[in-house]
Design an enzyme around this catalytic site. Structure first.
Site, PDB file in Angstrom:
ATOM      1  N   ASN A  10      -4.592   5.004   6.249  1.00  0.00           N
ATOM      2  CA  ASN A  10      -3.545   4.077   6.709  1.00  0.00           C
ATOM      3  C   ASN A  10      -2.662   3.765   5.500  1.00  0.00           C
ATOM      4  OD1 ASN A  10      -2.006   1.977   7.645  1.00  0.00           O
ATOM      5  ND2 ASN A  10      -3.723   0.529   7.868  1.00  0.00           N
ATOM      6  N   TRP A  11      -1.502   4.387   5.448  1.00  0.00           N
ATOM      7  CA  TRP A  11      -0.639   4.240   4.271  1.00  0.00           C
ATOM      8  C   TRP A  11       0.080   2.900   4.231  1.00  0.00           C
ATOM      9  CZ3 TRP A  11       2.273   9.558   3.371  1.00  0.00           C
ATOM     10  CH2 TRP A  11       1.321  10.571   3.232  1.00  0.00           C
ATOM     11  N   GLU A  98      -3.574  -6.761  10.045  1.00  0.00           N
ATOM     12  CA  GLU A  98      -2.278  -7.207   9.482  1.00  0.00           C
ATOM     13  C   GLU A  98      -1.252  -7.410  10.597  1.00  0.00           C
ATOM     14  OE1 GLU A  98      -1.957  -4.124   6.511  1.00  0.00           O
ATOM     15  OE2 GLU A  98      -3.648  -5.027   5.460  1.00  0.00           O
ATOM     16  N   GLY A 174      -8.327  -4.617   1.423  1.00  0.00           N
ATOM     17  CA  GLY A 174      -7.509  -4.736   0.221  1.00  0.00           C
ATOM     18  C   GLY A 174      -8.051  -5.723  -0.798  1.00  0.00           C
ATOM     19  N   GLY A 234      -7.279   2.362   3.457  1.00  0.00           N
ATOM     20  CA  GLY A 234      -5.938   1.927   3.072  1.00  0.00           C
ATOM     21  C   GLY A 234      -5.601   2.403   1.669  1.00  0.00           C
ATOM     22  N   GLY A 235      -5.783   1.517   0.688  1.00  0.00           N
ATOM     23  CA  GLY A 235      -5.382   1.783  -0.700  1.00  0.00           C
ATOM     24  C   GLY A 235      -5.801   3.149  -1.230  1.00  0.00           C
TER      25      GLY A 235
HETATM   26  P1  PGA Z   1      -8.058  -1.001   2.325  1.00  0.00           P
HETATM   27  O1  PGA Z   1      -7.335  -1.085   3.786  1.00  0.00           O
HETATM   28  O2  PGA Z   1      -8.843   0.282   2.324  1.00  0.00           O
HETATM   29  O3  PGA Z   1      -6.918  -0.996   1.347  1.00  0.00           O
HETATM   30  O4  PGA Z   1      -8.928  -2.191   2.234  1.00  0.00           O
HETATM   31  C1  PGA Z   1      -7.997  -0.678   4.954  1.00  0.00           C
HETATM   32  C2  PGA Z   1      -7.123  -0.957   6.157  1.00  0.00           C
HETATM   33  O5  PGA Z   1      -6.465  -2.004   6.186  1.00  0.00           O
HETATM   34  O6  PGA Z   1      -7.057  -0.145   7.104  1.00  0.00           O
END
Ligand code: PGA
Length: 250
Positions: A10-11, A98, A174, A234-235
């Site tokens: 997930n960018w 989010e 995150g 994500g990250g």
């Molecule tokens: P993260 O994000 O790996 O940066 O914690 C995961 C996500 O929100 O899908």
């Protein structure tokens, strides 16, 4: 029943088309042709067409991060399922925390988005997860079961067979704080029990991904759990090297 292992990146709001080209080119260069892992990248809308072109010969699948619940019409700035399909998209993230938190997406909107995606042939990655406050109040299971029940309300069996669920505890996203493999497994098992109550026919076949600060070094422990079928990253999906290491751990 054996389920596919899925690693989805997930960018979020990162990567211009030029940056997308760079990242996808690196991913393709390190892609293992014999891999059985389903790998998905979800760039922002403005990078979907460049990503789709670059991925045309690759086994890496394309996903979007959101869609409109409507089919078409006067909905300024919205993107429909049909538009995503025309752009080469196969998967779509729905109900990310989010979106729930900053854009006030509630269970009934998420339910409408799941229906819009599924009725048009997109494969949703349906996100659920509790906040820190909810976990500390002992409400994690209640929150997650409510999100599942309300989000999946009225879906046909055929549609439910095309769902992937992602458990993402909000406090782990995150933040660098990952749920321990045991914490994650307990919730994944609970999610599978809930899926069985909603529709017994899908409980054992639905992939359930874990998300929240997944990195190469914590991925192995998470992926060794019986009900964890991969990750929504994500990250660590923003660098080809760290994303490939997570795929290798699966
Ligand atoms: P993260 O994000 O790996 O940066 O914690 C995961 C996500 O929100 O899908």
């Amino acid at each position: 029943m054996s389920r596919p292992k899925i690693i989805a990146g997930n960018w979020k709001m990162n990567c211009t088309p030029a940056e997308t080209k760079e990242l996808i080119t690196s991913l393709i260069a390190s892609e293992k042709s014999e891999s059985e892992i389903v790998t998905i990248v979800c760039p922002p809308f403005t990078s979907l067409s460049v990503a789709s072109e670059l991925l045309s010969e690759s086994s890496i699948k394309l996903g979007a991060q959101n869609l409109s619940e409507h089919e078409s019409g006067a909905y300024t700035a919205e993107i429909s399922a049909g538009m995503l399909i025309a752009a080469g998209v196969k998967y779509v993230i729905i109900g990310h925390s989010e979106r729930r938190q900053y854009y006030h997406e509630n269970d009934s909107l998420i339910n409408a988005k799941l229906k819009a995606a599924l009725n048009n042939g997109l494969l949703p990655i349906f996100c659920v997860g509790e906040s820190l406050k909810e976990r500390e109040a002992g409400k994690s299971q209640k929150v997650v079961s409510g999100q599942l029940l309300n989000g999946m309300d009225g879906l046909s069996l055929e549609n439910m067979r095309n769902l992937t669920v992602a458990y993402e505890p909000v406090w782990a996203i995150g933040s660098g704080k990952t749920a321990t493999p045991k914490m994650a497994q307990d919730m994944h098992k609970y999610i599978r029990e809930n899926l069985a109550k909603i529709e017994p026919a899908i409980a054992s076949s639905t992939p359930i991904l874990y998300g929240g600060s997944v990195k190469a070094d914590n991925a192995v422990g998470l992926f060794s759990q019986p009900d964890i079928d991969g990750a929504l990253v994500g990250g660590a999906s923003l660098s080809a090297d760290s994303f490939m290491k997570i795929i290798e751990a699966a």
